[in-house]
Design a protein around this motif. Structure first.
Motif, mmCIF file in Angstrom:
data_model
loop_
_atom_site.group_PDB
_atom_site.id
_atom_site.type_symbol
_atom_site.label_atom_id
_atom_site.label_comp_id
_atom_site.label_asym_id
_atom_site.label_seq_id
_atom_site.Cartn_x
_atom_site.Cartn_y
_atom_site.Cartn_z
ATOM 1 N N LEU A 1 30.302 -25.997 71.148
ATOM 2 C CA LEU A 1 29.951 -26.444 72.692
ATOM 3 C C LEU A 1 28.339 -26.985 72.769
ATOM 4 C CD1 LEU A 1 31.335 -23.098 74.004
ATOM 5 C CD2 LEU A 1 32.435 -25.445 74.470
ATOM 6 N N GLY A 2 28.401 -27.892 73.705
ATOM 7 C CA GLY A 2 27.237 -28.544 74.006
ATOM 8 C C GLY A 2 26.343 -29.477 73.196
ATOM 9 N N THR A 3 25.317 -29.443 72.853
ATOM 10 C CA THR A 3 24.766 -30.339 71.982
ATOM 11 C C THR A 3 25.431 -30.557 70.430
ATOM 12 O OG1 THR A 3 22.408 -29.784 72.921
ATOM 13 C CG2 THR A 3 22.436 -30.921 70.718
ATOM 14 N N SER A 4 25.538 -31.736 70.002
ATOM 15 C CA SER A 4 26.099 -32.180 68.625
ATOM 16 C C SER A 4 25.107 -31.546 67.630
ATOM 17 C CB SER A 4 26.303 -33.442 68.651
ATOM 18 O OG SER A 4 27.354 -33.997 69.436
ATOM 19 N N CYS A 5 25.681 -31.544 66.323
ATOM 20 C CA CYS A 5 25.003 -31.215 65.238
ATOM 21 C C CYS A 5 25.412 -31.942 64.056
ATOM 22 C CB CYS A 5 24.892 -29.495 64.948
ATOM 23 S SG CYS A 5 26.566 -29.227 64.191
ATOM 24 N N VAL A 6 24.613 -31.909 62.951
ATOM 25 C CA VAL A 6 24.833 -32.336 61.757
ATOM 26 C C VAL A 6 25.411 -30.889 60.876
ATOM 27 C CG1 VAL A 6 24.424 -33.540 59.654
ATOM 28 C CG2 VAL A 6 23.322 -34.218 61.763
ATOM 29 N N PHE A 7 26.868 -31.045 60.385
ATOM 30 C CA PHE A 7 27.289 -29.758 59.951
ATOM 31 C C PHE A 7 27.481 -30.232 58.401
ATOM 32 C CE2 PHE A 7 31.355 -27.400 58.378
ATOM 33 C CZ PHE A 7 30.627 -26.372 58.674
ATOM 34 N N ARG A 8 27.205 -29.287 57.482
ATOM 35 C CA ARG A 8 27.048 -29.763 56.013
ATOM 36 C C ARG A 8 28.364 -28.803 55.443
ATOM 37 N NH1 ARG A 8 21.925 -30.661 52.983
ATOM 38 N NH2 ARG A 8 22.207 -32.703 53.920
ATOM 39 N N PHE A 9 29.368 -29.464 55.062
ATOM 40 C CA PHE A 9 30.162 -28.474 54.300
ATOM 41 C C PHE A 9 30.380 -28.636 52.936
ATOM 42 C CE2 PHE A 9 34.970 -27.394 53.419
ATOM 43 C CZ PHE A 9 34.843 -25.994 54.047
ATOM 44 N N GLY A 10 30.053 -27.721 51.983
ATOM 45 C CA GLY A 10 30.047 -27.971 50.633
ATOM 46 C C GLY A 10 31.117 -27.436 49.741
ATOM 47 N N ASN A 11 30.807 -27.027 48.474
ATOM 48 C CA ASN A 11 31.758 -26.410 47.379
ATOM 49 C C ASN A 11 31.920 -24.859 47.785
ATOM 50 O OD1 ASN A 11 30.136 -25.474 45.250
ATOM 51 N ND2 ASN A 11 29.296 -27.425 45.956
ATOM 52 N N THR A 12 32.981 -24.520 46.814
ATOM 53 C CA THR A 12 33.012 -22.872 46.987
ATOM 54 C C THR A 12 32.125 -22.197 45.577
ATOM 55 O OG1 THR A 12 34.910 -23.220 45.293
ATOM 56 C CG2 THR A 12 35.474 -23.024 47.747
ATOM 57 N N GLU A 13 31.612 -23.100 44.943
ATOM 58 C CA GLU A 13 30.653 -22.427 43.705
ATOM 59 C C GLU A 13 29.028 -22.168 43.932
ATOM 60 O OE1 GLU A 13 32.391 -21.839 40.940
ATOM 61 O OE2 GLU A 13 34.193 -22.508 42.002
ATOM 62 N N ASN A 14 28.453 -23.134 44.791
ATOM 63 C CA ASN A 14 27.094 -22.946 44.829
ATOM 64 C C ASN A 14 26.981 -23.773 46.214
ATOM 65 O OD1 ASN A 14 26.493 -25.704 43.948
ATOM 66 N ND2 ASN A 14 26.953 -24.639 41.949
ATOM 67 N N ARG A 15 25.453 -23.723 46.459
ATOM 68 C CA ARG A 15 24.873 -24.496 47.695
ATOM 69 C C ARG A 15 24.535 -25.807 47.479
ATOM 70 N NH1 ARG A 15 22.888 -19.114 47.615
ATOM 71 N NH2 ARG A 15 23.180 -18.130 49.665
ATOM 72 N N ASN A 16 24.690 -26.196 46.089
ATOM 73 C CA ASN A 16 24.512 -27.676 45.635
ATOM 74 C C ASN A 16 25.647 -28.601 45.944
ATOM 75 O OD1 ASN A 16 21.946 -26.555 44.840
ATOM 76 N ND2 ASN A 16 22.829 -26.062 42.708
ATOM 77 N N ARG A 17 25.197 -29.697 45.687
ATOM 78 C CA ARG A 17 26.309 -30.887 45.701
ATOM 79 C C ARG A 17 27.553 -30.520 44.762
ATOM 80 N NH1 ARG A 17 24.584 -35.398 48.591
ATOM 81 N NH2 ARG A 17 22.328 -35.680 48.458
ATOM 82 N N PRO A 18 28.825 -30.879 45.184
ATOM 83 C CA PRO A 18 29.049 -31.945 46.171
ATOM 84 C C PRO A 18 29.201 -31.317 47.608
ATOM 85 C CG PRO A 18 30.906 -31.459 44.980
ATOM 86 C CD PRO A 18 29.855 -30.789 44.278
ATOM 87 N N TRP A 19 28.688 -31.950 48.769
ATOM 88 C CA TRP A 19 29.032 -31.604 50.074
ATOM 89 C C TRP A 19 29.246 -32.682 50.791
ATOM 90 C CZ3 TRP A 19 23.316 -29.849 49.036
ATOM 91 C CH2 TRP A 19 22.676 -30.874 49.247
ATOM 92 N N GLN A 20 29.387 -32.623 52.057
ATOM 93 C CA GLN A 20 29.930 -33.607 53.129
ATOM 94 C C GLN A 20 29.001 -33.361 54.319
ATOM 95 O OE1 GLN A 20 34.166 -34.944 53.258
ATOM 96 N NE2 GLN A 20 34.481 -33.116 52.013
#
Length: 236
Positions: free
Chosen positions: A160-179
């Motif tokens: 709701l409200g202001t848009s954001c850049v949302f990062r959706f990654g993998n199930t193994e760790n915080r690193n790439r790959p992400w979108q």
């Protein structure tokens, strides 16, 4: 959105609303449904968030176990969330009993799962906890997993409200790959199945993007979860 004619170079500005934003599956089980909430429903939810933010447990900035304070402000419904456990009482801010989980969000959660996965999956969905996060222009959310629940039922996220850049990654760790994907007011994002424990976060908000008429300029995110918990105690 700006379009440029191929023959004479004419530039035309078109409202984004004229260009449909397609439904997307970012990964198996991770479904984005743009513009799922109409403006009327968005205004209703903004009003409800304002009421939830003032009690019985007020919205606050959660404190991490290492002493750091999150940049978002949060209020919980049904179960009180604090890093990294649930409780029926707000143990980090005075110990008051958390507000009950609202029926309006239970119905909305089932409708959301139906929109993402179909009615059969929705019939099994029993959300019992909500986390309402408020982002000002400087707030963000680091990459994390939603792992405090004792079930792998889908997570429902409403913007709701202001848009954001949302990062959706993998199930193994915080690193790439992400979108990275932009979440706008009214968007629905559901992640479950193989993507249920994917790392995700908010890279930044996009000030000035809130739609007119919903009564809010910052960003609100309502996350619905099925905890798999019972009783009145706390659970890690």
């Amino acid at each position: 959105m700006t379009l440029r004619s191929a023959d004479n170079g004419t530039v035309t500005d078109l409202p984004d609303a004229l260009i449909p934003r397609p439904r997307r599956e970012l990964a198996p089980g991770a479904v984005l449904v743009p513009d799922w909430l109409d403006p009327v429903r968005q205004r209703e939810l903004v009003a409800l968030c304002r009421a939830w933010a003032v009690g019985p447990v007020r919205m606050r900035s959660p404190r991490m176990p290492n002493g750091g304070v999150m940049s978002v402000q949060s209020v919980s419904l049904g179960w009180h969330w604090l890093p990294y456990r649930y409780s029926r009482t707000a143990d980090d801010v005075g110990g008051a009993a958390v507000a009950p989980f609202p029926d309006v969000l239970r119905r909305l959660g089932r409708d959301a799962v139906a929109a993402a996965y179909g009615r059969d999956e929705a019939a099994r969905y029993e959300p019992d906890a909500a986390l309402v996060n408020y982002y000002d222009d400087a707030a963000r959310m680091g990459m994390h997993q939603d792992r405090e629940e004792r079930t792998d039922a889908p997570v429902v996220s409403l913007s709701l409200g202001t848009s954001c850049v949302f990062r959706f990654g993998n199930t193994e760790n915080r690193n790439r790959p992400w979108q990275d994907v932009e979440l706008a007011s009214g968007d629905l994002f559901v992640f479950g199945g193989p993507s249920r424990f994917a790392y995700h976060g908010v890279v930044r908000t996009l000030p000035g993007t809130a739609p007119t008429g919903i009564g809010f300029e910052g960003r609100l995110n309502i996350t619905l979860r099925q905890t798999g918990l019972s009783g009145t105690g706390s659970a890690r």
